[in-house]
Design an enzyme around this catalytic site. Structure first.
Site, mmCIF file in Angstrom:
data_model
loop_
_atom_site.group_PDB
_atom_site.id
_atom_site.type_symbol
_atom_site.label_atom_id
_atom_site.label_comp_id
_atom_site.label_asym_id
_atom_site.label_seq_id
_atom_site.Cartn_x
_atom_site.Cartn_y
_atom_site.Cartn_z
ATOM 1 N N ASP A 54 -28.858 17.489 -4.061
ATOM 2 C CA ASP A 54 -28.578 18.412 -2.884
ATOM 3 C C ASP A 54 -27.348 18.289 -2.327
ATOM 4 O O ASP A 54 -27.307 19.039 -1.201
ATOM 5 C CB ASP A 54 -29.890 17.607 -2.009
ATOM 6 N N SER A 55 -26.507 17.796 -3.086
ATOM 7 C CA SER A 55 -25.138 17.740 -2.989
ATOM 8 C C SER A 55 -24.690 19.531 -2.867
ATOM 9 O O SER A 55 -23.655 19.858 -2.528
ATOM 10 C CB SER A 55 -24.464 17.252 -3.597
ATOM 11 N N ASP A 93 -33.252 17.028 -7.343
ATOM 12 C CA ASP A 93 -33.201 16.209 -6.194
ATOM 13 C C ASP A 93 -33.940 16.758 -4.980
ATOM 14 O O ASP A 93 -33.876 18.012 -4.673
ATOM 15 C CB ASP A 93 -31.649 16.229 -5.867
ATOM 16 N N LYS A 123 -35.585 13.315 -8.120
ATOM 17 C CA LYS A 123 -35.010 12.148 -7.549
ATOM 18 C C LYS A 123 -35.227 11.798 -6.336
ATOM 19 O O LYS A 123 -35.540 12.936 -5.400
ATOM 20 C CB LYS A 123 -33.300 12.332 -7.633
ATOM 21 N N GLU A 125 -34.704 9.840 -2.433
ATOM 22 C CA GLU A 125 -33.619 8.882 -2.065
ATOM 23 C C GLU A 125 -34.467 7.814 -1.198
ATOM 24 O O GLU A 125 -35.239 8.034 -0.351
ATOM 25 C CB GLU A 125 -32.563 9.611 -0.835
ATOM 26 N N GLU A 190 -25.643 4.215 -5.362
ATOM 27 C CA GLU A 190 -24.346 4.964 -5.070
ATOM 28 C C GLU A 190 -23.369 4.234 -4.009
ATOM 29 O O GLU A 190 -24.075 3.369 -3.126
ATOM 30 C CB GLU A 190 -24.905 6.064 -4.107
#
Ligand code: KIV
Length: 296
Positions: A54-55, A93, A123, A125, A190
């Protein structure tokens, strides 16, 4: 045209591949990609994992954070990556608010990444143990993401290094073990000191990768735009630039603009040909209004 070369005869990356690599202490290479050409190049370069992160919001859509990224954005970009990628594991993501509300919403959205976006895994978070269990129980491979989690950066008081104390690192390890027990098959850490990330990785059975988390993990993830010099807002300490594509593109555009303005481009090698007799016919037409100049 791309030359037909590169390590494309490798088998497609699966969970078994990643688990074997961990066992054999072979480092895994992961990179983000958001579009067809980016994924094509990453896959041809032989990376093991392509993350449609999602970057995307920051690298490609121009947002200041990842919060505004929607499921529709993610699915659309996953589809481009899907068409290009042949061998790397494709991980999608899950964007902000696509899994937080309920297990049901999380499972439905995770399923969309596979059905509509061509992903092999998703993915998620944070220490979302319940959500991870629900998604894994639905038969979907989950990568969890701990340490600095950009979607909750406000709760972390900004983009700050995590696991700087024993207490904090133990908390991350506890979360990681709970996620592993819930069915999470891969973990991403991260922005952590190498020792803290290594401590977490060595206490887990599942493969653990890092982005800005040192070298004591099972592999590395880097954001493509950081690696190639296409992200201009800031550069994190852990980023190594391998080239400056942004500069090359800007310079090329300046040269293109200059050549159009001075008449250097396009020139004869870029023109389509017209047979002499057709040109004669056109010139004989009274509606013909301009003088054909000789090419420069
Ligand atoms: O969106 C992304 O690319 C990520 C990385 C920062 C880990 O989640």
């Amino acid at each position: 045209m791309l030359e037909n070369s590169g390590p494309m005869d490798r088998p497609r990356t699966t969970l078994v591949t990643l688990e074997r690599k961990k066992e054999e202490k072979e480092k895994v290479v992961a990179v983000t990609a958001y579009t067809y050409p980016e994924a094509l190049l990453a896959d041809r370069a032989g990376v093991d994992i392509v993350l449609v992160g999602d970057s995307l919001g920051m690298t490609t859509l121009g947002y200041k954070t990842t919060i505004a990224v929607t499921m529709e954005d993610m699915i659309s970009h996953c589809r481009g990556v899907w068409r290009a990628n042949k061998k790397a594991m494709q991980i999608g993501d899950m964007p902000f608010m696509s899994y937080q509300v309920s297990n049901e919403i999380a499972v439905r959205n995770a399923g969309r990444f596979l059905q509509e976006g061509g992903c092999d895994a998703v993915k998620v978070e944070g220490a979302m143990v319940d959500r991870v269990k629900a998604i894994a129980d639905a038969g979907i491979v989950v990568m969890s993401h701990l340490g600095l989690t950009p979607q909750t950066r406000a709760m972390l008081s900004g983009y700050r290094v995590q696991g700087k104390t024993k207490k904090e690192t133990d908390r991350i390890l506890e979360q990681a073990i709970a996620l592993q027990e819930a069915g999470c098959r891969l973990l991403l850490l991260e922005a952590m000191p190498r020792e803290s990330a290594g401590y977490v990785a060595k206490n887990l059975k599942i493969p653990v990768y890092g982005i800005g988390a040192g070298d004591q993990v099972d592999g590395q993830l880097v954001i493509l735009h950081d690696l190639i010099g296409m992200f201009f807002e800031f550069k994190s300490k852990f980023v190594k630039r391998y080239c400056e594509v942004g500069r090359v593109i800007e310079q090329s555009l300046r040269q293109y603009a200059s050549e159009v303005r001075t008449g250097k481009f396009p020139s004869s090698e870029h023109f389509y040909e017209l047979k002499d007799e057709e040109l004669e016919r056109m010139l004989a037409d009274p509606r013909w209004k301009y003088v054909v100049e000789s090419p420069k």
